[in-house]
Motif scaffolding. Structure first.
Motif, mmCIF file in Angstrom:
data_model
loop_
_atom_site.group_PDB
_atom_site.id
_atom_site.type_symbol
_atom_site.label_atom_id
_atom_site.label_comp_id
_atom_site.label_asym_id
_atom_site.label_seq_id
_atom_site.Cartn_x
_atom_site.Cartn_y
_atom_site.Cartn_z
ATOM 1 N N TYR A 165 0.813 -1.204 0.000
ATOM 2 C CA TYR A 165 0.000 0.000 0.000
ATOM 3 C C TYR A 165 0.860 1.273 0.000
ATOM 4 O O TYR A 165 1.883 1.361 0.679
ATOM 5 C CB TYR A 165 -0.924 0.018 1.220
ATOM 6 N N SER A 166 0.385 2.252 -0.774
ATOM 7 C CA SER A 166 1.004 3.573 -0.825
ATOM 8 C C SER A 166 0.060 4.594 -0.213
ATOM 9 O O SER A 166 -1.072 4.269 0.187
ATOM 10 C CB SER A 166 1.295 3.946 -2.284
ATOM 11 N N ASP A 167 0.491 5.857 -0.150
ATOM 12 C CA ASP A 167 -0.385 6.928 0.333
ATOM 13 C C ASP A 167 -1.638 7.032 -0.531
ATOM 14 O O ASP A 167 -2.718 7.395 -0.049
ATOM 15 C CB ASP A 167 0.357 8.261 0.325
ATOM 16 N N TYR A 168 -1.476 6.736 -1.801
ATOM 17 C CA TYR A 168 -2.631 6.773 -2.709
ATOM 18 C C TYR A 168 -3.695 5.770 -2.269
ATOM 19 O O TYR A 168 -4.887 6.079 -2.224
ATOM 20 C CB TYR A 168 -2.159 6.467 -4.123
ATOM 21 N N HIS A 169 -3.281 4.533 -1.915
ATOM 22 C CA HIS A 169 -4.235 3.522 -1.468
ATOM 23 C C HIS A 169 -4.864 3.916 -0.135
ATOM 24 O O HIS A 169 -6.053 3.678 0.098
ATOM 25 C CB HIS A 169 -3.538 2.163 -1.336
ATOM 26 N N LEU A 170 -4.048 4.511 0.743
ATOM 27 C CA LEU A 170 -4.582 4.969 2.021
ATOM 28 C C LEU A 170 -5.647 6.032 1.803
ATOM 29 O O LEU A 170 -6.699 6.038 2.468
ATOM 30 C CB LEU A 170 -3.452 5.509 2.894
ATOM 31 N N ASN A 171 -5.418 6.927 0.854
ATOM 32 C CA ASN A 171 -6.396 7.971 0.562
ATOM 33 C C ASN A 171 -7.685 7.382 0.003
ATOM 34 O O ASN A 171 -8.791 7.850 0.293
ATOM 35 C CB ASN A 171 -5.799 8.977 -0.422
ATOM 36 N N ILE A 172 -7.550 6.342 -0.810
ATOM 37 C CA ILE A 172 -8.740 5.649 -1.328
ATOM 38 C C ILE A 172 -9.556 5.071 -0.175
ATOM 39 O O ILE A 172 -10.790 5.209 -0.124
ATOM 40 C CB ILE A 172 -8.330 4.547 -2.314
ATOM 41 N N LEU A 173 -8.870 4.414 0.783
ATOM 42 C CA LEU A 173 -9.580 3.813 1.907
ATOM 43 C C LEU A 173 -10.228 4.886 2.775
ATOM 44 O O LEU A 173 -11.317 4.675 3.332
ATOM 45 C CB LEU A 173 -8.626 2.950 2.736
ATOM 46 N N ARG A 174 -9.586 6.042 2.878
ATOM 47 C CA ARG A 174 -10.202 7.154 3.622
ATOM 48 C C ARG A 174 -11.528 7.571 2.978
ATOM 49 O O ARG A 174 -12.533 7.813 3.671
ATOM 50 C CB ARG A 174 -9.262 8.352 3.655
ATOM 51 N N ASN A 175 -11.514 7.698 1.645
ATOM 52 C CA ASN A 175 -12.749 8.067 0.941
ATOM 53 C C ASN A 175 -13.828 7.014 1.121
ATOM 54 O O ASN A 175 -15.007 7.323 1.347
ATOM 55 C CB ASN A 175 -12.456 8.282 -0.544
ATOM 56 N N LEU A 176 -13.426 5.737 1.024
ATOM 57 C CA LEU A 176 -14.389 4.655 1.250
ATOM 58 C C LEU A 176 -14.942 4.710 2.663
ATOM 59 O O LEU A 176 -16.133 4.445 2.891
ATOM 60 C CB LEU A 176 -13.721 3.302 1.002
ATOM 61 N N ALA A 177 -14.087 5.050 3.626
ATOM 62 C CA ALA A 177 -14.526 5.142 5.021
ATOM 63 C C ALA A 177 -15.601 6.212 5.186
ATOM 64 O O ALA A 177 -16.572 6.026 5.932
ATOM 65 C CB ALA A 177 -13.334 5.437 5.926
ATOM 66 N N THR A 178 -15.434 7.336 4.498
ATOM 67 C CA THR A 178 -16.422 8.412 4.602
ATOM 68 C C THR A 178 -17.773 7.971 4.060
ATOM 69 O O THR A 178 -18.815 8.150 4.705
ATOM 70 C CB THR A 178 -15.931 9.650 3.827
ATOM 71 N N TYR A 179 -17.754 7.388 2.851
ATOM 72 C CA TYR A 179 -19.005 6.872 2.277
ATOM 73 C C TYR A 179 -19.644 5.833 3.190
ATOM 74 O O TYR A 179 -20.853 5.838 3.441
ATOM 75 C CB TYR A 179 -18.728 6.228 0.913
ATOM 76 N N THR A 180 -18.809 4.907 3.643
ATOM 77 C CA THR A 180 -19.325 3.777 4.414
ATOM 78 C C THR A 180 -19.908 4.231 5.750
ATOM 79 O O THR A 180 -20.951 3.724 6.183
ATOM 80 C CB THR A 180 -18.201 2.752 4.654
ATOM 81 N N ALA A 181 -19.251 5.185 6.414
ATOM 82 C CA ALA A 181 -19.756 5.674 7.700
ATOM 83 C C ALA A 181 -21.147 6.275 7.544
ATOM 84 O O ALA A 181 -22.040 6.032 8.363
ATOM 85 C CB ALA A 181 -18.794 6.708 8.277
ATOM 86 N N ILE A 182 -21.346 7.046 6.484
ATOM 87 C CA ILE A 182 -22.664 7.652 6.241
ATOM 88 C C ILE A 182 -23.699 6.572 5.968
ATOM 89 O O ILE A 182 -24.807 6.586 6.528
ATOM 90 C CB ILE A 182 -22.584 8.637 5.064
ATOM 91 N N ALA A 183 -23.342 5.608 5.113
ATOM 92 C CA ALA A 183 -24.291 4.552 4.752
ATOM 93 C C ALA A 183 -24.654 3.711 5.968
ATOM 94 O O ALA A 183 -25.827 3.352 6.162
ATOM 95 C CB ALA A 183 -23.697 3.676 3.652
ATOM 96 N N ILE A 184 -23.677 3.369 6.807
ATOM 97 C CA ILE A 184 -23.944 2.554 7.994
ATOM 98 C C ILE A 184 -24.818 3.326 8.977
ATOM 99 O O ILE A 184 -25.750 2.761 9.577
ATOM 100 C CB ILE A 184 -22.627 2.113 8.649
#
Length: 469
Positions: A165-184
């Protein structure tokens, strides 16, 4: 010349690589927005996890993928439907006090980034911890799920390759976390509202018959109508979220040639709107929860099937119940009861417990009104309540009239609204007439009207359709 040509080819290759990178990045941003749009319409946590997993491997190596959700009552992180090498794993949990990467991420509200587990895990753990099931990964990412400044869980992507994983992948997971937190949060709010309705139905299934003697008009049959408003809000939120994610896609389409970091602010603005809407769901859920909790001491145990009922006998039964109930509450109460029953009324199909509840409410209100006027009047006033039945061409009418305090014109327009009452605090819930109106109009296809003159009388008429049986 050869050197010049080599340099030119190198520049061309570099330009091609930049173009390919920009194109790949734009596709990844678009895929992220698609994931957000897809999960926004889901109100099942399992479906949210499946939807994210179906797409995440197109963005990064997620040989192991999991979402842990906080269970506040049991102080644990629950991981339903985690994935490993394409297989769904059995649900498991970690207690919040456990020494785990997930709990470290949750408590510290910080990301866990491990490129070589064997060498780096002690930065986060006191000791090596074997996974609950499956193999130990080499590279691990954990990101907290934060909604409205509250950590509600964690999201993790893991790989069996070191330095995956690179910083780019970490940033992707951050974005997914934001979407997922709202949906949950949306899914949990929806579930809370459904639980509230289940509690209401359970309360409605436990009617204590003796409550009729006190005041069936104070029971909670009308609350279900009030609960529909916040529940409809939740049901419609998926559509609202989809509209916002469409705006997100439009923003992406307009900025396809820009890097992810350059459009981050626009993405955050739309995500902020999604968070605001999710906050409204919480407010509606708390409102509905408060309504139910305040009324759960009441219960119902009636049937909802209609049957042929003698109208005069039913009215007489509830006149006696209401009168003796009023006498039980106030031994000084006394009133004359005049009966004008039409022998031609006969029987009509109805749910007797429901119409009985309407009659009890109207009679209790009538007895209350004449009692209040009697307390304020000098000698010569005779509290009187008149009950009547009448056969019409298409059905029957039941009337309850009192010579009590009457209803001001400004109040009359509001008396069928939920929670509106003119009684002192603690003497009425404001649900009786609203409930009665719904029973008559929605439950039986009838009508309910009122005529009143302040200081002289109030006359309620219930119309029920149906031929004589």
């Amino acid at each position: 010349r050869l050197i010049a040509r080599e340099r030119e080819r190198a520049h061309l290759r570099e330009a091609e690589l930049r173009a390919e990178s920009a194109e790949a990045e734009a596709k990844n941003v678009e895929l992220l927005s698609k994931i957000g749009r897809d999960i926004a319409g889901n109100l099942s946590i399992e479906q949210i996890i499946d939807t994210v997993y179906e797409n995440v491997n197109d963005l990064m190596d997620a040989s192991v993928f999991s979402i842990g959700i906080l269970n506040e009552q049991e102080d644990r992180l629950v991981f339903p439907g985690s994935k490993e090498k394409g297989q769904t794993m059995p649900s498991f949990h970690y207690l919040l006090k456990d020494d785990r990467l997930a709990t470290w991420c949750f408590h510290n509200r910080k990301e866990v980034v491990i490129q070589d587990y064997a060498r780096e895990h002690l930065k986060y753990l006191k000791a090596d911890q074997a996974p609950v099931s499956g193999e130990t990964p080499d590279a691990v990412l954990y990101v907290p799920l934060v909604h409205k400044d509250r950590v509600i869980g964690v999201i993790s992507a893991q790989s069996f390759k070191k330095n995956a994983y690179s910083d780019y992948h970490l940033n992707i997971l951050r974005n997914l976390a934001t979407y997922t937190a709202i949906a949950i949060d949306n899914a949990e709010a929806y579930q809370r509202l459904n639980n509230i309705l289940d509690d209401l139905r359970a309360a409605q299934d436990r009617l204590v018959q003796s409550e009729k003697m006190a005041s069936l008009g104070q029971l909670t049959a009308g609350i279900a109508h009030e609960i529909k408003n916040p529940l409809n809000f939740v049901n419609n939120f998926a559509a609202v979220s989809a509209e916002l994610t469409d705006e997100l896609v439009e923003e992406i389409d307009k900025n396809m040639d820009r890097k992810l970091a350059e459009v981050a602010d626009e993405l955050r603005e739309i995500l902020a709107d999604l968070k605001i809407n999710a906050g409204l769901i919480n407010e509606h859920g708390k409102r509905a929860d408060g309504i139910v909790k305040s009324m759960l001491q009441h219960s119902r145990g009636d049937h909802t099937e209609q049957s042929s009922i003698d109208v005069n006998e039913l009215l007489e039964e509830y006149v006696n119940l209401a009168y003796h109930g009023m006498r039980a509450a106030d031994s000084d109460f006394n009133a004359s009861i005049e009966r004008n029953y039409d022998d031609a009324v006969g029987s009509v199909d109805m749910v007797p417990q429901e119409i009985g509840r309407v009659l009890i409410n109207l009679l209790n209100n009538a007895f209350y009104a004449v009692n209040e006027r009697a307390k304020a009047s000098k000698d010569g006033y005779q509290p009187t309540v008149t009950v009547s039945t009448k056969r019409t061409g298409t059905g029957v009418e039941l009337g309850v009239r009192d010579n009590g305090t009457g209803i001001p014109e400004s109040v009359k327009a509001k008396i069928f609204e939920p929670f509106f009452t003119t009684k002192p605090t603690g003497s009425g819930t404001g649900l009786g007439l609203s409930m009665s109106y719904d029973i008559v109009t929605k439950g039986h296809g009838g009508d309910m009207r009122v005529d009143s003159k302040p200081g002289e009388y109030t006359h309620f008429v219930i119309y029920l359709p149906g031929d004589r049986t």
